[in-house]
Design a protein around this motif. Structure first.
Motif, mmCIF file in Angstrom:
data_model
loop_
_atom_site.group_PDB
_atom_site.id
_atom_site.type_symbol
_atom_site.label_atom_id
_atom_site.label_comp_id
_atom_site.label_asym_id
_atom_site.label_seq_id
_atom_site.Cartn_x
_atom_site.Cartn_y
_atom_site.Cartn_z
ATOM 1 N N LEU A 282 0.840 -1.199 0.000
ATOM 2 C CA LEU A 282 0.000 0.000 0.000
ATOM 3 C C LEU A 282 0.872 1.245 0.000
ATOM 4 N N LEU A 283 0.584 2.190 -0.903
ATOM 5 C CA LEU A 283 1.352 3.428 -0.970
ATOM 6 C C LEU A 283 0.397 4.600 -1.192
ATOM 7 N N PRO A 284 -0.103 5.197 -0.094
ATOM 8 C CA PRO A 284 -1.097 6.274 -0.212
ATOM 9 C C PRO A 284 -0.488 7.678 -0.225
ATOM 10 N N SER A 285 0.700 7.837 -0.793
ATOM 11 C CA SER A 285 1.421 9.110 -0.756
ATOM 12 C C SER A 285 0.620 10.256 -1.360
ATOM 13 N N LEU A 286 0.848 11.446 -0.824
ATOM 14 C CA LEU A 286 0.220 12.649 -1.365
ATOM 15 C C LEU A 286 0.887 13.071 -2.668
ATOM 16 N N PHE A 287 2.164 12.771 -2.813
ATOM 17 C CA PHE A 287 2.903 13.039 -4.046
ATOM 18 C C PHE A 287 4.193 12.234 -4.003
ATOM 19 N N GLU A 288 4.762 11.985 -5.177
ATOM 20 C CA GLU A 288 6.025 11.251 -5.310
ATOM 21 C C GLU A 288 6.669 11.655 -6.625
ATOM 22 N N GLY A 289 7.954 11.366 -6.763
ATOM 23 C CA GLY A 289 8.601 11.487 -8.061
ATOM 24 C C GLY A 289 8.245 10.243 -8.862
#
Length: 372
Positions: A282-289
């Motif tokens: 699970l990866l609920p990040s708000l933003f990523e590269g």
């Protein structure tokens, strides 16, 4: 022998550091003299590996805590001194926003002929003084791009974030490569992981790796765990990493009586075993590269659920899904629907290699580019 100065704002144990060290280990360094330059060094996790490659870390400032804007201002004199002393052929700036592009001007003024700006992010989080930081980013983005010779980005969103539309055609996608064989699913590693954390062989285990901070959005995972339990879904959630949100996460787990469902397991050094040991990532990040952990997880054959705020270029295998993070309902439904669907996990490594995310491909490309 080409002299390469590699700049990273803070040397820690995150994605940029992992990306650089892994690529260097797979490169032919015979004709490259690499030195890493950082404002502050906070981690020694890569020291031995760098030492084996004769790669030195130059720290510009003494220990302390301050904003990136302040670090950039304070480190200017030291950065210029390093540029003057080392006489680099290439400076490779690994950066998150337009503020750090100011180093390109310093390098240019001291005679560096080739300056690479490498974008590793796609947004600024919901932090204090966000509007001011956005303004500083925009100013830097406009003011300093004329000193850049090479425009690199780990994804489409990362390129748009750091570079103006004028340079859109010049942006080179540099994929975040991994050692695909290392992250291939391993049944023995799975058994070791489950034994270590007293997990039943048939237990549904979901996991996340990342710095515990607002960007990575692990608070969302606590909400999700609460809702999964309310739906009578039997599961264990393993969250790996350290960071400023640790105490808040611990309190949330306690307040919601989730101690039997959610485990904060701290920093882990054996990530392939972690991936083999769990069932869903699970990866609920708000933003990523373009998060390396997402590539590693897919390589391990995990069914992955990513935030829809992340670049779609992250999708390597068909089973991966992008879900909205405005509500946990989408995630509960997806987990309920797919949790026990079996797949041939070891075969997923082929998809990673086919799409050129293997470290052999990415390190070859970086090596070739640096020697131009």
């Amino acid at each position: 022998m080409k002299k390469i100065g590699v700049f990273v704002d803070r040397w820690m144990s995150g994605g940029i550091e992992s990306y650089l060290v892994s690529n260097y280990e797979s490169m032919d360094l015979t004709h490259l003299d690499i030195k890493i330059i950082t404002t502050r060094k906070f981690s020694d996790i890569y020291d031995e590996r760098l030492k084996e490659m004769n790669i030195e870390i130059i720290e510009l400032l003494k220990e302390g805590k301050d904003s990136e804007l302040n670090r950039t201002f304070k480190s200017r004199a030291s950065f210029k001194q390093v540029m003057a002393e080392e006489n680099f052929d290439v400076v490779h700036l690994n950066i998150y926003n337009g503020v750090s592009l100011s180093y390109s001007k310093l390098a240019y003024k001291l005679g560096v002929k080739r300056i690479i700006a490498h974008s590793h992010n796609s947004m600024i989080g919901n932090v204090r003084l966000k509007q001011l930081k956005m303004a500083a980013h925009t100013i830097g983005k406009v003011r300093y791009q004329k000193y850049i010779t090479d425009f690199w980005a780990c994804s489409d969103l990362a390129g748009k974030w750091l570079f103006s539309s004028h340079h859109e055609k010049n942006i080179r996608l540099m994929k975040n490569g991994i050692n695909a064989e290392k992250f291939t699913f391993d049944k023995n590693k799975r058994n070791l992981f489950r034994k270590k954390y007293a997990l039943e062989d048939d237990a549904l285990v979901v996991g996340n790796i990342g710095r515990l901070n607002n960007q990575k959005n692990q608070i969302f995972l606590i909400d999700l765990a609460d809702n999964l339990r309310n739906k009578n879904i039997q599961f264990k959630m393993m969250i790996a990493g350290e960071g400023e949100l640790k105490e808040e996460l611990e309190q949330q787990i306690k307040d919601r009586n989730l101690e039997n469902n959610v485990c904060l397991i701290g920093t882990i050094t054996d990530t392939p075993t972690f991936y083999s040991g769990i069932d869903l990532f699970l990866l609920p990040s708000l933003f990523e590269g373009n998060p390396i952990v997402g590539i590693e997880a897919q390589c391990s054959g995990l069914r992955c659920y990513f935030s829809d705020k992340i670049t779609k270029q992250l999708k390597i295998v068909e089973s991966s899904e992008f879900l909205p993070i405005d509500s946990t309902d989408h995630w509960v439904e997806a987990i309920s629907r797919t949790a026990y669907i079996k797949c041939d996990r070891p075969k997923m490594v082929k998809a990673v290699k086919d799409k050129k995310y293997d470290i052999k491909d990415t390190s070859y490309e970086m090596n070739r580019e640096l020697l131009v």
